[in-house]
Design a protein around this motif. Structure first.
Motif, PDB file in Angstrom:
ATOM      1  N   HIS A 102       0.857  -1.167   0.000  1.00  0.00           N
ATOM      2  CA  HIS A 102       0.000   0.000   0.000  1.00  0.00           C
ATOM      3  C   HIS A 102       0.900   1.226   0.000  1.00  0.00           C
ATOM      4  O   HIS A 102       1.280   1.723   1.046  1.00  0.00           O
ATOM      5  N   SER A 103       1.308   1.698  -1.184  1.00  0.00           N
ATOM      6  CA  SER A 103       2.246   2.826  -1.210  1.00  0.00           C
ATOM      7  C   SER A 103       1.881   3.832  -2.291  1.00  0.00           C
ATOM      8  O   SER A 103       1.126   3.533  -3.219  1.00  0.00           O
TER       9      SER A 103
ATOM     10  N   ARG B 267      -8.855   4.915 -12.182  1.00  0.00           N
ATOM     11  CA  ARG B 267      -8.490   3.581 -11.691  1.00  0.00           C
ATOM     12  C   ARG B 267      -7.856   2.785 -12.817  1.00  0.00           C
ATOM     13  O   ARG B 267      -8.376   2.744 -13.930  1.00  0.00           O
ATOM     14  N   LEU B 268      -6.728   2.164 -12.497  1.00  0.00           N
ATOM     15  CA  LEU B 268      -5.962   1.444 -13.518  1.00  0.00           C
ATOM     16  C   LEU B 268      -5.864  -0.026 -13.152  1.00  0.00           C
ATOM     17  O   LEU B 268      -5.606  -0.355 -11.989  1.00  0.00           O
ATOM     18  N   ARG B 269      -6.013  -0.856 -14.161  1.00  0.00           N
ATOM     19  CA  ARG B 269      -5.755  -2.267 -13.848  1.00  0.00           C
ATOM     20  C   ARG B 269      -4.254  -2.436 -13.661  1.00  0.00           C
ATOM     21  O   ARG B 269      -3.446  -1.625 -14.151  1.00  0.00           O
ATOM     22  N   LYS B 270      -3.874  -3.479 -12.940  1.00  0.00           N
ATOM     23  CA  LYS B 270      -2.474  -3.725 -12.625  1.00  0.00           C
ATOM     24  C   LYS B 270      -1.636  -3.791 -13.901  1.00  0.00           C
ATOM     25  O   LYS B 270      -2.076  -4.328 -14.919  1.00  0.00           O
ATOM     26  N   GLY B 271      -0.448  -3.221 -13.844  1.00  0.00           N
ATOM     27  CA  GLY B 271       0.457  -3.283 -14.989  1.00  0.00           C
ATOM     28  C   GLY B 271       0.547  -1.972 -15.757  1.00  0.00           C
ATOM     29  O   GLY B 271       1.425  -1.806 -16.607  1.00  0.00           O
TER      30      GLY B 271
ATOM     31  N   PHE C 213      -3.886  -3.191  -3.751  1.00  0.00           N
ATOM     32  CA  PHE C 213      -3.771  -4.628  -3.993  1.00  0.00           C
ATOM     33  C   PHE C 213      -4.422  -5.073  -5.293  1.00  0.00           C
ATOM     34  O   PHE C 213      -3.853  -5.840  -6.047  1.00  0.00           O
ATOM     35  N   GLN C 214      -5.613  -4.545  -5.578  1.00  0.00           N
ATOM     36  CA  GLN C 214      -6.337  -5.047  -6.740  1.00  0.00           C
ATOM     37  C   GLN C 214      -6.238  -4.144  -7.949  1.00  0.00           C
ATOM     38  O   GLN C 214      -6.448  -4.584  -9.066  1.00  0.00           O
ATOM     39  N   GLU C 215      -5.947  -2.867  -7.712  1.00  0.00           N
ATOM     40  CA  GLU C 215      -5.884  -1.906  -8.805  1.00  0.00           C
ATOM     41  C   GLU C 215      -4.943  -0.802  -8.365  1.00  0.00           C
ATOM     42  O   GLU C 215      -4.605  -0.700  -7.188  1.00  0.00           O
TER      43      GLU C 215
END
Lengths: 193, 21
Positions: A69-70, A97-101, A134-136
């Motif tokens: 969480h940073s 909001r961005l998807r991971k990556g 964690f998720q996004e």
């Protein structure tokens, strides 16, 4: 405890404003009171020119490579990345909001647009944040006056352009007052298409 | 006053300057 203002070196390209990089990290289980937030946020350094920006930025971990969480924050020098700062208290932020990556590339593009003065909203921009969760991951850009709709619309449209967002991307605006009220950065936002 | 505006391409070009290392 304000640090000394930085200035551009010989032969460097000055920025319109000086900016300060900050980093924060917290344990998700701990409540995000403003006091613990202030204790968990650290100044990394300030830049006054394009070259200083790259010297500092190139040494930072890419946000997409951070864990937990940073957040990285890049704010105009003298403005703390906190809702309560005088420059922020009447302001708000756009949230993407961005998807991971995607965080590293979008973060670079948003801060290049900010330091290059692409938003054309006078003194309104305060700073930008990338929040690794964690998720996004979440990108946000803060401005001074949340009820100035001409400004907030222009910021939204510039974000779409510089980040090359599809027209159906959901964008959310939240005033810092609302964030203070429900003690949350990203919940209960106003959706805008 | 005049605003100092840089586009992304210009900023990326400065990254390889010896002053930016």
């Amino acid at each position: 405890n304000r640090r000394k203002m930085v200035s551009p070196g010989v032969g460097e390209h000055p920025l319109q404003y000086n900016y300060t990089f900050w980093y924060s990290r917290r344990t998700p289980s701990r409540p995000a009171s403003s006091q613990s937030y202030e204790q968990n946020i650290r100044q990394i350094g300030s830049v006054a020119s394009v070259e200083q920006f790259w010297r500092l930025y190139s040494h930072l971990v890419r946000p997409g490579d951070l864990s937990g969480h940073s957040d990285f924050h890049l704010f105009k020098e003298g403005i703390k990345p906190m809702w309560e700062d005088d420059s922020n208290r009447n302001g708000g932020k756009w949230i993407i909001r961005l998807r991971k990556g995607l965080a590293s590339r979008f973060w670079e593009n948003i801060i290049l647009a900010m330091v290059g003065e692409q938003f054309m909203v006078g003194e309104e921009i305060c700073g930008a944040v990338v929040s690794i969760r964690f998720q996004e991951d979440i990108l946000s850009i803060w401005n001074r006056t949340s009820n100035d709709q001409t400004t907030t619309s222009r910021i939204r449209d510039t974000l779409r352009r510089v980040l090359n967002l599809p027209t159906n991307t959901i964008m959310e605006y939240k005033t810092h007052n609302d964030s203070l009220r429900d003690n949350s950065s990203f919940r209960n936002t106003k959706i805008s298409l | 006053g005049t605003r100092i505006i840089y586009d992304r391409k210009f900023l990326l070009g400065c990254r390889s300057s010896p002053l930016a290392k």
